[in-house]
Motif scaffolding. Structure first.
Motif: not given
Length: 131
Positions: A59-78
């Motif tokens: 019952g555990l789902y896995q999402l593999n995602v590539r982060l957008p290249p233009e992200l700023p640094t820091g603690n970001l919302d997902v």
């Protein structure tokens, strides 16, 4: 930015190759989500590479995602969206990759580098353009 991250979740709906109740998902064939979710990081859509049950888990789902290249640094919302459902935001720490190559010198050695003389290390530095 541009790195691939794995996100684990529950409740993303039906999948192909549905395992029997209480059984772990198989790796062959994979159990793919029938509704493709979207993942937003700092409000920018990430590239979805895989969405389905995590092999070996129940019952555990896995999402593999590539982060957008233009992200700023820091603690970001997902935020994960599937159909008309949206997750609560969670944080991911994003940092710029270090462009500084590892140090190469005679004071620090690992593996075959320990066999090199200071002169050989300098020649290697020159050959690879290390400054």
């Amino acid at each position: 930015p541009n790195d691939v991250v794995l996100i684990y979740a529950t409740g993303l709906g039906s999948v192909t190759n549905q395992p029997s109740t209480g059984s772990a998902a198989k790796s062959d064939p994979l159990s793919l989500a029938t509704i493709q979710p979207t993942v937003a990081v700092d409000g920018k859509e990430a590239e979805l590479l895989f969405s389905g049950l995590a092999p070996g888990f129940v019952g555990l789902y896995q999402l593999n995602v590539r982060l957008p290249p233009e992200l700023p640094t820091g603690n970001l919302d997902v935020v994960v969206r599937s159909g008309n459902q949206e997750s609560k935001a969670v944080k991911i720490a994003v940092a710029q990759p270090s462009l500084q190559p590892p140090s190469i010198n005679e004071d620090y050695c690992y593996g075959p580098m320990c066999e090199l003389t200071a002169q050989q290390i300098e020649e290697i530095k020159e050959m690879i353009g290390y400054e």
